[in-house]
Design an enzyme around this catalytic site. Structure first.
Site, PDB file in Angstrom:
ATOM      1  N   LYS A   1     -28.557 -41.277  47.588  1.00 58.14           N
ATOM      2  CA  LYS A   1     -28.636 -41.551  49.020  1.00 58.14           C
ATOM      3  C   LYS A   1     -29.779 -40.728  49.613  1.00 58.14           C
ATOM      4  CE  LYS A   1     -24.788 -41.928  51.403  1.00 58.14           C
ATOM      5  NZ  LYS A   1     -23.478 -41.499  51.956  1.00 58.14           N
TER       6      LYS A   1
HETATM    7  O1  G3P Z   1     -21.946 -41.295  54.762  1.00 55.70           O
HETATM    8  C1  G3P Z   1     -21.821 -41.786  56.048  1.00 55.70           C
HETATM    9  C2  G3P Z   1     -20.433 -41.972  56.524  1.00 55.70           C
HETATM   10  O2  G3P Z   1     -19.564 -41.394  55.599  1.00 55.70           O
HETATM   11  C3  G3P Z   1     -20.217 -41.394  57.870  1.00 55.70           C
HETATM   12  O3  G3P Z   1     -18.886 -41.538  58.207  1.00 55.70           O
HETATM   13  O4  G3P Z   1     -16.822 -41.047  59.406  1.00 55.70           O
HETATM   14  O5  G3P Z   1     -18.564 -39.251  59.168  1.00 55.70           O
HETATM   15  O6  G3P Z   1     -18.961 -41.191  60.683  1.00 55.70           O
HETATM   16  P1  G3P Z   1     -18.277 -40.709  59.432  1.00 55.70           P
END
Ligand code: G3P
Length: 225
Positions: A86
């Site tokens: 990533k």
């Molecule tokens: O890797 C990106 C994703 O996991 C973000 O999720 O829940 O932290 O907004 P969140």
């Protein structure tokens, strides 16, 4: 639409992976931080749990293209060829993506909030691009619509890159992107568990079991008949 788990909790991955149709696991530095363990220790555990062919997405954190390349080599060496690196969709990230494409290392463009980031990442050779649906919603925009726009940009420009939508807070956001046919969604265990949490479903299953017991005997199943 492929479904992936967005978490590094080994017990949760084991439960969800064993139950649902899951293609792989995505992580990021904040998710790894929650595990409280050395990063490659927990990532190796995830790899051995999901097997060598399943997708595992691991984020680079360096701020320069050269640093990202160095991390990408280490990540794929440690975790195998089905590992996607990533890379944030920022200028140094784009520079790294172009080099990683030449080396044949699969890239997931991450930290994506805008369609322009996605377009550039796709053109630089990213295999996936991860728009942050719920975080975009929280900024006052429409995260699902942004993910759909990115899907359309890839389709209309004949780009091989696919949407790997991330940051979900409810099953409706996931379902809407499934209806639209985006490439993949990565979802936390809690939101995945909520996909089929519905009293009507539970009541229907319980009523069938009760009727069968009335017809036969308490605790009986079709296996006994
Ligand atoms: O890797 C990106 C994703 O996991 C973000 O999720 O829940 O932290 O907004 P969140």
């Amino acid at each position: 639409m492929k479904l992936l788990i967005d978490d590094a909790d080994i017990a949760a991955i084991e439960e969800i992976y064993g139950t649902y149709p899951i293609e792989g696991v995505t992580t990021n530095p904040s998710i790894l931080k929650k595990s409280g363990r050395p990063p490659f220790e927990v990532l190796r555990d995830i790899r051995s749990l999901i097997g060598p062919a399943a997708q595992l997405h691991v984020q680079a954190v360096a701020s320069t293209a050269e640093g990202i390349l160095e991390e990408a080599h280490r990540i794929t060496q440690e975790l195998g060829p089905a590992t996607f690196v990533k890379v944030p969709a920022v200028p140094q990230g784009f520079k790294a993506m172009k080099r990683l494409r030449q080396e044949g290392i699969a890239v997931t463009a991450t930290a994506v909030y805008t369609p322009m980031q996605a377009y550039l990442a796709g053109q630089c050779g990213a295999a996936y691009c991860a728009p942050y649906v719920n975080r975009i919603d929280n900024m006052g925009y429409d995260g699902v619509q942004v993910a759909k726009d990115i899907h359309d940009i890839f389709t209309k420009n004949n780009m091989a890159c696919q949407v790997l939508a991330a940051s979900f807070k409810n099953s409706q956001q996931v379902l809407e992107l499934c209806r639209y046919g985006v490439g993949a969604a990565t979802v936390s265990p809690d939101v995945i568990r909520g996909f089929v949490q519905n009293p009507a479903i539970d009541a229907a299953v319980a009523a069938f079991a009760a009727d069968f017991e009335t017809l036969t005997a308490p605790g009986a199943t079709m296996a006994q008949y």
